[in-house]
Design an enzyme around this catalytic site. Structure first.
Site, PDB file in Angstrom:
ATOM      1  N   LEU A   1       0.796  -1.139  -0.139  1.00 53.23           N
ATOM      2  CA  LEU A   1      -0.162  -0.084  -0.209  1.00 53.23           C
ATOM      3  C   LEU A   1       0.909   1.324  -0.086  1.00 53.23           C
ATOM      4  O   LEU A   1       1.551   1.479   0.935  1.00 53.23           O
ATOM      5  CB  LEU A   1      -0.839   0.130   1.185  1.00 53.23           C
ATOM      6  CG  LEU A   1      -1.905  -1.210   1.298  1.00 53.23           C
ATOM      7  CD1 LEU A   1      -2.472  -1.530   2.749  1.00 53.23           C
ATOM      8  CD2 LEU A   1      -2.731  -1.462   0.264  1.00 53.23           C
ATOM      9  N   ASN A   2       1.062   2.094  -1.067  1.00 56.27           N
ATOM     10  CA  ASN A   2       1.863   2.833  -1.322  1.00 56.27           C
ATOM     11  C   ASN A   2       1.294   4.238  -1.583  1.00 56.27           C
ATOM     12  O   ASN A   2       1.733   5.203  -2.453  1.00 56.27           O
ATOM     13  CB  ASN A   2       2.909   2.681  -2.586  1.00 56.27           C
ATOM     14  CG  ASN A   2       4.109   3.579  -2.811  1.00 56.27           C
ATOM     15  OD1 ASN A   2       4.500   4.091  -1.672  1.00 56.27           O
ATOM     16  ND2 ASN A   2       4.190   3.746  -4.192  1.00 56.27           N
ATOM     17  N   GLY A   3       0.068   4.644  -1.034  1.00 55.20           N
ATOM     18  CA  GLY A   3      -0.664   5.974  -1.272  1.00 55.20           C
ATOM     19  C   GLY A   3      -0.294   7.015  -0.392  1.00 55.20           C
ATOM     20  O   GLY A   3      -0.835   8.084  -0.905  1.00 55.20           O
TER      21      GLY A   3
ATOM     22  N   GLN B   1      -5.069   3.642  -6.781  1.00 53.90           N
ATOM     23  CA  GLN B   1      -6.546   3.608  -6.030  1.00 53.90           C
ATOM     24  C   GLN B   1      -7.274   4.712  -6.560  1.00 53.90           C
ATOM     25  O   GLN B   1      -6.778   5.696  -7.239  1.00 53.90           O
ATOM     26  CB  GLN B   1      -6.130   3.666  -4.399  1.00 53.90           C
ATOM     27  CG  GLN B   1      -5.570   4.945  -4.043  1.00 53.90           C
ATOM     28  CD  GLN B   1      -5.429   4.589  -2.402  1.00 53.90           C
ATOM     29  OE1 GLN B   1      -4.262   4.833  -2.020  1.00 53.90           O
ATOM     30  NE2 GLN B   1      -6.619   4.557  -1.586  1.00 53.90           N
TER      31      GLN B   1
ATOM     32  N   HIS C   1      -7.569   2.420   2.162  1.00 50.33           N
ATOM     33  CA  HIS C   1      -6.953   1.327   1.389  1.00 50.33           C
ATOM     34  C   HIS C   1      -7.693   0.134   1.124  1.00 50.33           C
ATOM     35  O   HIS C   1      -7.683  -0.850   0.567  1.00 50.33           O
ATOM     36  CB  HIS C   1      -5.549   0.628   2.190  1.00 50.33           C
ATOM     37  CG  HIS C   1      -5.494   0.313   3.636  1.00 50.33           C
ATOM     38  ND1 HIS C   1      -6.828  -0.147   4.607  1.00 50.33           N
ATOM     39  CD2 HIS C   1      -4.721   1.008   4.598  1.00 50.33           C
ATOM     40  CE1 HIS C   1      -6.298   0.034   5.859  1.00 50.33           C
ATOM     41  NE2 HIS C   1      -5.503   0.887   5.825  1.00 50.33           N
TER      42      HIS C   1
ATOM     43  N   ILE D   1       3.572  -0.079   3.078  1.00 50.65           N
ATOM     44  CA  ILE D   1       4.869   0.041   2.898  1.00 50.65           C
ATOM     45  C   ILE D   1       6.043   0.179   3.746  1.00 50.65           C
ATOM     46  O   ILE D   1       6.922   0.085   3.893  1.00 50.65           O
ATOM     47  CB  ILE D   1       5.220   0.738   1.384  1.00 50.65           C
ATOM     48  CG1 ILE D   1       6.503   0.513   0.891  1.00 50.65           C
ATOM     49  CG2 ILE D   1       4.923   2.129   1.636  1.00 50.65           C
ATOM     50  CD1 ILE D   1       6.613   0.633  -0.573  1.00 50.65           C
ATOM     51  N   ASP D   2       5.405   1.164   4.887  1.00 45.44           N
ATOM     52  CA  ASP D   2       5.790   1.743   6.011  1.00 45.44           C
ATOM     53  C   ASP D   2       6.015   0.750   7.307  1.00 45.44           C
ATOM     54  O   ASP D   2       6.568   0.993   8.210  1.00 45.44           O
ATOM     55  CB  ASP D   2       5.287   3.089   6.272  1.00 45.44           C
ATOM     56  CG  ASP D   2       4.369   3.054   7.084  1.00 45.44           C
ATOM     57  OD1 ASP D   2       3.494   1.951   7.067  1.00 45.44           O
ATOM     58  OD2 ASP D   2       3.556   4.052   7.379  1.00 45.44           O
TER      59      ASP D   2
ATOM     60  N   ASN E   1      -2.520  -5.111   9.835  1.00 50.77           N
ATOM     61  CA  ASN E   1      -2.575  -4.953   8.252  1.00 50.77           C
ATOM     62  C   ASN E   1      -1.883  -5.764   7.399  1.00 50.77           C
ATOM     63  O   ASN E   1      -1.787  -5.381   6.244  1.00 50.77           O
ATOM     64  CB  ASN E   1      -2.611  -3.519   8.040  1.00 50.77           C
ATOM     65  CG  ASN E   1      -3.711  -3.009   7.136  1.00 50.77           C
ATOM     66  OD1 ASN E   1      -4.926  -3.512   7.281  1.00 50.77           O
ATOM     67  ND2 ASN E   1      -3.272  -2.067   6.300  1.00 50.77           N
TER      68      ASN E   1
ATOM     69  N   LYS F   1       5.966   5.711  11.504  1.00 49.02           N
ATOM     70  CA  LYS F   1       4.959   6.681  11.517  1.00 49.02           C
ATOM     71  C   LYS F   1       5.598   7.811  11.658  1.00 49.02           C
ATOM     72  O   LYS F   1       4.881   9.008  11.477  1.00 49.02           O
ATOM     73  CB  LYS F   1       3.719   6.579  12.224  1.00 49.02           C
ATOM     74  CG  LYS F   1       3.011   4.854  11.962  1.00 49.02           C
ATOM     75  CD  LYS F   1       2.282   4.822  10.554  1.00 49.02           C
ATOM     76  CE  LYS F   1       1.696   3.616  10.377  1.00 49.02           C
ATOM     77  NZ  LYS F   1       1.204   3.493   8.988  1.00 49.02           N
TER      78      LYS F   1
END
Length: 508
Positions: free
Chosen positions: A113-115, A190, A223, A252-253, A330, A396
């Protein structure tokens, strides 16, 4: 007036009120439909088709938002999940690996997930391009991990990035540097949904552009959008056609979210012969995770319950570490065939998350989102796996960044592992103050990253800098008063110390 007449008039007035609300709802939906049609007329011919899909998706979500009221769980129906519905990782690992692990790996696709942007850490552009370890970015580490898998097992595991309109362009530019890596990389976007005015509930956007005045009018809708967007992109069918069977989805983080061969083997070769369509990795809560979504049994199915869905009277109970011991990392393993089936039946059900925002000009808006894990209840034979904490290592904030940059971890083929020299399995609690929030400020304040192998707790507040080769042990609290500055000298060893006030060691 008789009791019967009272009840009747009350029922009529309630009925009248609900009819009135229904009329208002219908009028609002009609107004929104007209606004969306106006926006669509501003799309160019090459934008038209995907813009139409996005706006249709938004309309469905908006319709549900108007229908549903209040927290979407009935607290009385929430039960603890049955014992066998959340398996301990040790049990899954104990099965070992088959000889044909390469053929099992060839059935897998890794989706990141790279948004997200790096704005919360003071960076422009995609968060995945922030350097986290030895000049490596989140994306570098991900590519290294998968390349290592493909080389070790002679496999072809592809990497798919779900970008948002915020991250797509910058990410695609950077992908060229991986052309010679042994990883096929795909991207899809997305959806792009219009933010809505909190008062009027009408879209803020006036046309399809997202520059100038319209920059803040659009948002990526969480997501949970992965199912529709992945399907619409054509990639889902492509991978099914290539014989792929599962996707491993993660943020991704989250640097702990590496491909786990034991979990993959459990999916492909289930002990009871019945395959899971959806596996959610969960891990034990600590005090820092009390707000994380948890798995419950609800109406006979596993269900993810987020704090936003909990009635106010039960929030403390929800946060209780004793009642709800686990939370969602997740990290999800999902059957491709099941996604295709459910998407075509329009049967993926995810709760709506209403996210209020204030735009730069002061306008209050709301954005409607969904979460990928919430779809667990739509899949057959779902399972939770209680994994070690090491599989949940999200970055984060710069406090998290300090941990992953330190000697607490060693880096091998893109994967971080806790140093064997650390005597405790838990990670220290680190709280860096607002002077460290932005990555560039944080980096400026450390001449080198301190030795943290024996650290339990670090709190830093105010204008503080660290010289080279500082060592932190036990509990260390450093507080610079307003207007003062504290410079921790090179080579200092701080063990169970509180440093406050003004400490500057100047060269003579």
């Amino acid at each position: 007036m008789s009791r019967f007449v009272q009840d009747l008039s009350k029922a009529m007035s309630q009925d009248g009120a609900s009819q009135f609300q229904e009329v208002i709802r219908q009028e609002l939906e009609l107004s929104v439909k007209k606004e969306l049609e106006k926006i669509l007329t501003t799309a160019s011919s090459h934008e038209f088709e995907h813009t139409k899909k996005d706006l249709d998706g938004f309309r469905k979500l908006f319709h549900r938002f108007l229908q549903e009221k209040g927290p979407s769980v009935d607290w009385g129906k929430i039960q603890r999940p049955p014992e066998d519905s959340i398996q301990p990782y040790e049990k899954i690992k104990a099965r070992g690996l088959p000889d044909n692990i390469s053929s099992v790996l060839n059935k897998l696709v890794v989706v990141k997930l790279n948004g997200g942007l790096g704005t919360s850490m003071g960076c422009k552009g995609p968060k995945s391009l922030i350097g986290v370890r030895n000049e490596n970015t989140f994306l570098d580490l991900t590519v290294q991990q998968i390349e290592h898998l493909n080389k070790t097992y002679n496999t072809d595991v592809p990497l798919v990035l779900m970008n948002s309109f915020n991250t797509d362009e910058d990410t695609k530019k950077i992908l060229q540097k991986y052309n010679h890596c042994r990883v096929k990389i795909y991207t899809f976007n997305q959806s792009r949904y219009p933010r809505i005015n909190k008062e009027s509930l009408l879209p803020v956007a006036k046309d399809v552009s997202y520059s100038g005045e319209n920059t803040e009018a659009w948002y990526p809708p969480g997501h949970g959008d992965i199912y529709a967007s992945f399907y619409n992109s054509g990639l889902l069918d492509t991978f099914i056609g290539e014989g792929k069977e599962y996707i491993f989805v993660s943020n991704i983080d989250n640097l702990g979210a590496t491909v786990d061969l034991y979990i993959l083997n459990h999916l492909m070769n289930p002990p009871n012969g019945k395959r899971c369509e959806f596996v959610m990795e969960v891990t034990n809560k600590t005090r820092a995770d009390v707000k994380g979504g948890t798995l419950t049994q609800y109406e006979g199915k596993l269900r993810l319950v987020e704090i936003a869905q909990v009635p106010k009277a039960h929030v403390d109970e929800f946060k209780s570490v004793s009642k709800f011991k686990i939370f969602n990392t997740n990290n999800l393993w999902i059957s491709l065939a099941a996604v295709k089936r459910l998407q075509e039946q329009n049967a993926i059900d995810m709760e709506i998350i209403v996210n209020p925002k204030t735009l730069d000009g002061g306008l209050n808006v709301i954005q409607l989102e969904t979460a990928v894990g919430a779809a667990i209840k739509s899949f057959e034979n779902s399972l939770g796996i209680n994994v070690p904490r090491s599989r949940f290592l999200p970055v984060k904030t710069t406090s998290d960044l300090l941990l992953v940059m330190s000697n607490l971890y060693s880096l091998n083929a893109g994967s971080l592992t806790m140093s064997e020299k650390r005597e405790f399995p838990t990670v220290p609690l680190v709280k860096l103050g607002s002077s460290f929030t932005k990555v560039q400020d944080y980096l400026r304040r450390f001449e080198s990253i301190p030795d943290m192998l024996e650290l339990d707790h670090l709190t830093v507040s105010g204008d503080v800098t660290f010289g080279k080769n500082v060592s932190l042990k036990g509990t260390v609290i450093i507080i610079a008063n307003h207007g003062d500055r504290i410079d921790i000298p090179p080579g200092a060893v701080l063990e169970n110390k509180i440093v406050s006030g003004n400490l500057r060691i100047l060269d003579h």
